[in-house]
Design a protein around this motif. Structure first.
Motif, PDB file in Angstrom:
ATOM      1  N   TYR A   1     -22.219  -2.094 -60.618  1.00 39.98           N
ATOM      2  CA  TYR A   1     -22.835  -2.953 -61.625  1.00 39.98           C
ATOM      3  C   TYR A   1     -22.720  -4.393 -61.155  1.00 39.98           C
ATOM      4  N   LEU A   2     -23.704  -5.174 -61.554  1.00 37.23           N
ATOM      5  CA  LEU A   2     -23.690  -6.585 -61.191  1.00 37.23           C
ATOM      6  C   LEU A   2     -23.945  -7.381 -62.465  1.00 37.23           C
ATOM      7  N   ASP A   3     -23.192  -8.434 -62.688  1.00 41.18           N
ATOM      8  CA  ASP A   3     -23.475  -9.264 -63.863  1.00 41.18           C
ATOM      9  C   ASP A   3     -23.054 -10.702 -63.611  1.00 41.18           C
ATOM     10  N   LYS A   4     -23.464 -11.550 -64.536  1.00 44.22           N
ATOM     11  CA  LYS A   4     -23.134 -12.964 -64.470  1.00 44.22           C
ATOM     12  C   LYS A   4     -21.656 -13.143 -64.781  1.00 44.22           C
ATOM     13  N   ASP A   5     -20.968 -13.977 -64.030  1.00 43.13           N
ATOM     14  CA  ASP A   5     -19.524 -14.143 -64.230  1.00 43.13           C
ATOM     15  C   ASP A   5     -19.143 -14.513 -65.668  1.00 43.13           C
ATOM     16  N   ALA A   6     -19.945 -15.372 -66.288  1.00 43.89           N
ATOM     17  CA  ALA A   6     -19.606 -15.809 -67.655  1.00 43.89           C
ATOM     18  C   ALA A   6     -19.725 -14.654 -68.654  1.00 43.89           C
ATOM     19  N   ASN A   7     -20.671 -13.726 -68.402  1.00 41.55           N
ATOM     20  CA  ASN A   7     -20.785 -12.552 -69.271  1.00 41.55           C
ATOM     21  C   ASN A   7     -19.525 -11.701 -69.163  1.00 41.55           C
ATOM     22  N   LEU A   8     -19.021 -11.561 -67.937  1.00 45.07           N
ATOM     23  CA  LEU A   8     -17.841 -10.723 -67.731  1.00 45.07           C
ATOM     24  C   LEU A   8     -16.601 -11.358 -68.362  1.00 45.07           C
ATOM     25  N   ALA A   9     -16.476 -12.680 -68.260  1.00 38.39           N
ATOM     26  CA  ALA A   9     -15.333 -13.364 -68.897  1.00 38.39           C
ATOM     27  C   ALA A   9     -15.375 -13.130 -70.408  1.00 38.39           C
ATOM     28  N   ALA A  10     -16.574 -13.197 -70.979  1.00 35.41           N
ATOM     29  CA  ALA A  10     -16.712 -12.961 -72.427  1.00 35.41           C
ATOM     30  C   ALA A  10     -16.292 -11.539 -72.774  1.00 35.41           C
ATOM     31  N   MET A  11     -16.706 -10.561 -71.949  1.00 33.27           N
ATOM     32  CA  MET A  11     -16.348  -9.169 -72.204  1.00 33.27           C
ATOM     33  C   MET A  11     -14.842  -8.944 -72.045  1.00 33.27           C
ATOM     34  N   GLY A  12     -14.243  -9.640 -71.061  1.00 34.92           N
ATOM     35  CA  GLY A  12     -12.804  -9.521 -70.850  1.00 34.92           C
ATOM     36  C   GLY A  12     -12.023 -10.010 -72.064  1.00 34.92           C
ATOM     37  N   GLU A  13     -12.394 -11.184 -72.558  1.00 33.81           N
ATOM     38  CA  GLU A  13     -11.694 -11.738 -73.726  1.00 33.81           C
ATOM     39  C   GLU A  13     -11.920 -10.846 -74.955  1.00 33.81           C
ATOM     40  N   TYR A  14     -13.091 -10.195 -75.018  1.00 39.30           N
ATOM     41  CA  TYR A  14     -13.415  -9.321 -76.147  1.00 39.30           C
ATOM     42  C   TYR A  14     -12.590  -8.019 -76.070  1.00 39.30           C
ATOM     43  N   TRP A  15     -12.400  -7.529 -74.854  1.00 40.85           N
ATOM     44  CA  TRP A  15     -11.677  -6.255 -74.673  1.00 40.85           C
ATOM     45  C   TRP A  15     -10.165  -6.432 -74.802  1.00 40.85           C
ATOM     46  N   GLN A  16      -9.619  -7.466 -74.119  1.00 40.92           N
ATOM     47  CA  GLN A  16      -8.164  -7.579 -74.004  1.00 40.92           C
ATOM     48  C   GLN A  16      -7.617  -8.945 -74.439  1.00 40.92           C
TER      49      GLN A  16
END
Ligand code: ZN
Length: 327
Positions: free
Chosen positions: A112-127
């Motif tokens: 999977y490939l995504d924008k870094d800022a999207n992943l940071a948002a998902m990280g904070e949402y998950w953990q």
């Protein structure tokens, strides 16, 4: 179907690349940080990425068969459906590269490939700080300013995967030139790079500023961290630079609060390490400039995952399968 429980996640930054093996509970099993390979030929990038993944798996004692997938976060706009890098100002020789497909072919894992800022948002949402929060916007503050928007617990990507480019909203009509080519963008006024640029101009006028002392007398070595330290030590010149940038940041956050009525705004990324000096100013500006009941509802907080938000978010994306792997 057995529950997937190991993901490989790589967060490519403009200067450093962080990679991690993450389990289904968000525990990091192995990690690696190295300078981003900006100077290698695009054709060698997939093999380079595969090399990082194999080495990490070996160190963690994990076989490729136990891995659900790989996620790569890129500091630019990617077509998450095809895995193509559409725009990447910090790594221009990656632009147009079908990175996801090439890495998938090389490593043989769903990629999977995504924008870094999207992943940071998902990280904070998950953990992290916005765990379980229904509507949130995570600002990644660093060399640039990006955001990841989570609405109803799902990442909002927009039509071509470019939603959240809030760093490029215009705040000053004829303001400083931005990396995107426009003038007066939020990013050109409030990012770590903008702070460094303004600090260099400021020390030319005030050579006695603590900024210059902390930078060992050399304006070329000024970093945003140095400017924040000088401001926290009470240096007036540094405080002016920092407060001006943070007020612009607050205006950007306030605009997004008006636009999307989030429950929470998370401030993450390297610059957020400066901590509550940022949170305090942004909260103040949001209260001052959002004149509707939205301001009373929104919580503005500093992210709780530090530099791990991106790799954790990438792992979450793999586990959730929020998108199909690159075809
Ligand atoms: Zn811009």
């Amino acid at each position: 179907m057995t529950a997937p429980n190991i993901a490989v996640s790589i967060d490519v930054g403009g200067t450093l690349t962080k990679a991690a093996i993450v389990d289904g509970r968000g525990k990091i099993r192995a990690e690696d940080v190295q300078p981003t390979a900006t100077d290698i030929a695009p054709t060698r990038v997939p093999a380079h990425v595969a090399g990082i993944v194999r080495e990490l798996l070996r160190r963690a004692g994990v076989s490729p068969g136990e891995v659900s997938g790989l996620c790569i976060g890129v500091p630019g706009i990617v077509d998450y459906r095809t895995g193509d890098v559409l725009s990447c100002p910090n790594l221009t020789n990656w632009e147009g590269m079908p990175l996801g497909r090439l890495v998938e072919e090389e490593i043989g894992l769903p990629t999977y490939l995504d924008k870094d800022a999207n992943l940071a948002a998902m990280g904070e949402y998950w953990q992290g700080a916005s765990r379980g929060v229904r509507h949130s916007i995570c600002f990644t503050l660093g060399t640039g300013i990006g955001t990841g928007i989570i609405l109803d617990g799902r990442l909002y990507r927009g039509a071509i995967g470019g939603a959240g480019e809030i760093g490029h909203i215009t705040l000053v009509r004829e303001g400083p030139l931005c990396g995107c080519g426009n003038r007066g963008c939020l990013e050109a006024l409030a990012s770590a790079s903008a702070i460094v640029r303004e600090a260099r101009t400021a020390v030319a006028r005030d050579p006695s500023s603590k900024i210059l002392t902390l930078a060992h007398g050399d304006p070329a070595t000024i970093t945003a961290e140095v400017v924040f330290s000088a401001a926290q030590e009470g240096d007036i010149t540094a405080r002016t630079v920092v407060m001006t940038a943070l007020e612009y940041l607050g205006i950007g956050v306030a605009s997004m609060v008006n636009a999307l009525n989030p429950d929470m705004v998370v401030l993450a990324g390297g610059m957020a390490a400066a901590g509550e000096i940022i949170g305090d100013v942004v909260r103040h500006v949001v209260r001052q400039r959002v004149r509707l009941p939205l301001a009373a509802h929104v919580r503005v907080v500093i992210g709780s995952l530090g530099g791990y938000a991106g790799v954790l978010g990438g792992a979450y994306l793999v586990f959730q399968g929020l998108q199909e792997p690159v075809a």
